[in-house]
Write a protein that holds these residues in place. Sequence first.
Motif, PDB file in Angstrom:
ATOM      1  N   ASN A   5      71.357 -15.620  19.641  1.00  0.00           N
ATOM      2  CA  ASN A   5      70.825 -15.443  18.290  1.00  0.00           C
ATOM      3  C   ASN A   5      69.419 -14.856  18.339  1.00  0.00           C
ATOM      4  O   ASN A   5      69.077 -13.991  17.531  1.00  0.00           O
ATOM      5  CB  ASN A   5      70.820 -16.758  17.511  1.00  0.00           C
ATOM      6  CG  ASN A   5      72.179 -17.095  16.957  1.00  0.00           C
ATOM      7  OD1 ASN A   5      72.914 -16.227  16.512  1.00  0.00           O
ATOM      8  ND2 ASN A   5      72.516 -18.368  16.988  1.00  0.00           N
ATOM      9  N   LEU A   6      68.611 -15.324  19.271  1.00  0.00           N
ATOM     10  CA  LEU A   6      67.265 -14.768  19.432  1.00  0.00           C
ATOM     11  C   LEU A   6      67.359 -13.288  19.794  1.00  0.00           C
ATOM     12  O   LEU A   6      66.658 -12.458  19.224  1.00  0.00           O
ATOM     13  CB  LEU A   6      66.489 -15.533  20.505  1.00  0.00           C
ATOM     14  CG  LEU A   6      65.100 -14.994  20.854  1.00  0.00           C
ATOM     15  CD1 LEU A   6      64.176 -15.070  19.639  1.00  0.00           C
ATOM     16  CD2 LEU A   6      64.513 -15.776  22.029  1.00  0.00           C
ATOM     17  N   MET A   7      68.240 -12.968  20.716  1.00  0.00           N
ATOM     18  CA  MET A   7      68.439 -11.572  21.120  1.00  0.00           C
ATOM     19  C   MET A   7      68.773 -10.708  19.910  1.00  0.00           C
ATOM     20  O   MET A   7      68.143  -9.684  19.654  1.00  0.00           O
ATOM     21  CB  MET A   7      69.565 -11.470  22.148  1.00  0.00           C
ATOM     22  CG  MET A   7      69.954 -10.053  22.525  1.00  0.00           C
ATOM     23  SD  MET A   7      71.678  -9.889  23.085  1.00  0.00           S
ATOM     24  CE  MET A   7      72.574 -10.191  21.570  1.00  0.00           C
ATOM     25  N   ARG A   8      69.760 -11.133  19.148  1.00  0.00           N
ATOM     26  CA  ARG A   8      70.200 -10.365  17.981  1.00  0.00           C
ATOM     27  C   ARG A   8      69.080 -10.248  16.949  1.00  0.00           C
ATOM     28  O   ARG A   8      68.804  -9.166  16.439  1.00  0.00           O
ATOM     29  CB  ARG A   8      71.417 -11.026  17.365  1.00  0.00           C
ATOM     30  CG  ARG A   8      71.982 -10.218  16.202  1.00  0.00           C
ATOM     31  CD  ARG A   8      72.261 -11.079  15.044  1.00  0.00           C
ATOM     32  NE  ARG A   8      72.925 -10.322  13.983  1.00  0.00           N
ATOM     33  CZ  ARG A   8      72.957 -10.747  12.753  1.00  0.00           C
ATOM     34  NH1 ARG A   8      72.392 -11.883  12.427  1.00  0.00           N
ATOM     35  NH2 ARG A   8      73.547 -10.046  11.819  1.00  0.00           N
ATOM     36  N   ASN A   9      68.438 -11.357  16.623  1.00  0.00           N
ATOM     37  CA  ASN A   9      67.384 -11.332  15.609  1.00  0.00           C
ATOM     38  C   ASN A   9      66.226 -10.431  16.020  1.00  0.00           C
ATOM     39  O   ASN A   9      65.670  -9.703  15.189  1.00  0.00           O
ATOM     40  CB  ASN A   9      66.886 -12.743  15.319  1.00  0.00           C
ATOM     41  CG  ASN A   9      67.938 -13.590  14.628  1.00  0.00           C
ATOM     42  OD1 ASN A   9      68.860 -13.071  14.001  1.00  0.00           O
ATOM     43  ND2 ASN A   9      67.822 -14.891  14.759  1.00  0.00           N
ATOM     44  N   MET A  10      65.870 -10.455  17.292  1.00  0.00           N
ATOM     45  CA  MET A  10      64.783  -9.602  17.760  1.00  0.00           C
ATOM     46  C   MET A  10      65.187  -8.128  17.715  1.00  0.00           C
ATOM     47  O   MET A  10      64.386  -7.281  17.317  1.00  0.00           O
ATOM     48  CB  MET A  10      64.336 -10.023  19.158  1.00  0.00           C
ATOM     49  CG  MET A  10      63.592 -11.357  19.151  1.00  0.00           C
ATOM     50  SD  MET A  10      63.125 -11.948  20.778  1.00  0.00           S
ATOM     51  CE  MET A  10      61.809 -10.822  21.178  1.00  0.00           C
ATOM     52  N   LEU A  11      66.405  -7.817  18.093  1.00  0.00           N
ATOM     53  CA  LEU A  11      66.862  -6.426  18.043  1.00  0.00           C
ATOM     54  C   LEU A  11      66.894  -5.897  16.608  1.00  0.00           C
ATOM     55  O   LEU A  11      66.464  -4.770  16.348  1.00  0.00           O
ATOM     56  CB  LEU A  11      68.240  -6.284  18.686  1.00  0.00           C
ATOM     57  CG  LEU A  11      68.265  -6.323  20.203  1.00  0.00           C
ATOM     58  CD1 LEU A  11      69.699  -6.431  20.718  1.00  0.00           C
ATOM     59  CD2 LEU A  11      67.564  -5.110  20.792  1.00  0.00           C
ATOM     60  N   VAL A  12      67.378  -6.704  15.679  1.00  0.00           N
ATOM     61  CA  VAL A  12      67.404  -6.279  14.278  1.00  0.00           C
ATOM     62  C   VAL A  12      65.977  -6.093  13.766  1.00  0.00           C
ATOM     63  O   VAL A  12      65.677  -5.121  13.080  1.00  0.00           O
ATOM     64  CB  VAL A  12      68.199  -7.281  13.411  1.00  0.00           C
ATOM     65  CG1 VAL A  12      68.039  -6.988  11.931  1.00  0.00           C
ATOM     66  CG2 VAL A  12      69.684  -7.262  13.798  1.00  0.00           C
ATOM     67  N   PHE A  13      65.079  -6.996  14.136  1.00  0.00           N
ATOM     68  CA  PHE A  13      63.670  -6.889  13.748  1.00  0.00           C
ATOM     69  C   PHE A  13      63.052  -5.608  14.312  1.00  0.00           C
ATOM     70  O   PHE A  13      62.380  -4.870  13.598  1.00  0.00           O
ATOM     71  CB  PHE A  13      62.913  -8.125  14.254  1.00  0.00           C
ATOM     72  CG  PHE A  13      61.445  -8.118  13.987  1.00  0.00           C
ATOM     73  CD1 PHE A  13      60.950  -8.264  12.699  1.00  0.00           C
ATOM     74  CD2 PHE A  13      60.540  -7.997  15.026  1.00  0.00           C
ATOM     75  CE1 PHE A  13      59.586  -8.281  12.448  1.00  0.00           C
ATOM     76  CE2 PHE A  13      59.178  -8.011  14.799  1.00  0.00           C
ATOM     77  CZ  PHE A  13      58.697  -8.152  13.498  1.00  0.00           C
ATOM     78  N   ILE A  14      63.310  -5.326  15.556  1.00  0.00           N
ATOM     79  CA  ILE A  14      62.766  -4.130  16.205  1.00  0.00           C
ATOM     80  C   ILE A  14      63.360  -2.866  15.583  1.00  0.00           C
ATOM     81  O   ILE A  14      62.694  -1.829  15.523  1.00  0.00           O
ATOM     82  CB  ILE A  14      63.012  -4.176  17.734  1.00  0.00           C
ATOM     83  CG1 ILE A  14      62.206  -5.320  18.354  1.00  0.00           C
ATOM     84  CG2 ILE A  14      62.660  -2.847  18.398  1.00  0.00           C
ATOM     85  CD1 ILE A  14      62.607  -5.661  19.782  1.00  0.00           C
ATOM     86  N   SER A  15      64.582  -2.954  15.085  1.00  0.00           N
ATOM     87  CA  SER A  15      65.231  -1.769  14.510  1.00  0.00           C
ATOM     88  C   SER A  15      64.531  -1.271  13.252  1.00  0.00           C
ATOM     89  O   SER A  15      64.690  -0.118  12.872  1.00  0.00           O
ATOM     90  CB  SER A  15      66.714  -2.046  14.215  1.00  0.00           C
ATOM     91  OG  SER A  15      66.871  -2.895  13.096  1.00  0.00           O
TER      92      SER A  15
END
Length: 120
Positions: A5-15
């Motif tokens: 979940n952290l991985m996904r949330n960070m990737l979406v944030f970075i996007s």
Amino acid sequence: MRDYNLMRNMLVFISNDGERALNDFCHFGDVRSVGKELSRLREDGLIDSDMSFEPEYNGGRVRGLTAEGRAFVRDIENDIVWELIRKTIDGSGLDLSYPLLKKVCETIVEHYVMSKIPEI
């Protein structure tokens, strides 16, 4: 084990365009867990970053997603699809390498899309 979940949330944030410094990620948790995930995302080739945490934080920045990162985010950004993916990978109990994680995500997305094809 990786916090997916952290991985996904960070990737979406970075996007969401724009350079990011370490303090932009403080809402995701402590520096250690954020640093570990940012390092892994960089090693996996998903983010463009000169940020390093070994032996200590170097003051670098995250410039955005790589082409591979953008493609991966498209597979995991939908909340419904992500829940299917998360349940699958959490159920495995394994810390997946990025190539296998990508393959699992693509397979789930494919099955999800194919299930939406109407009967003729």
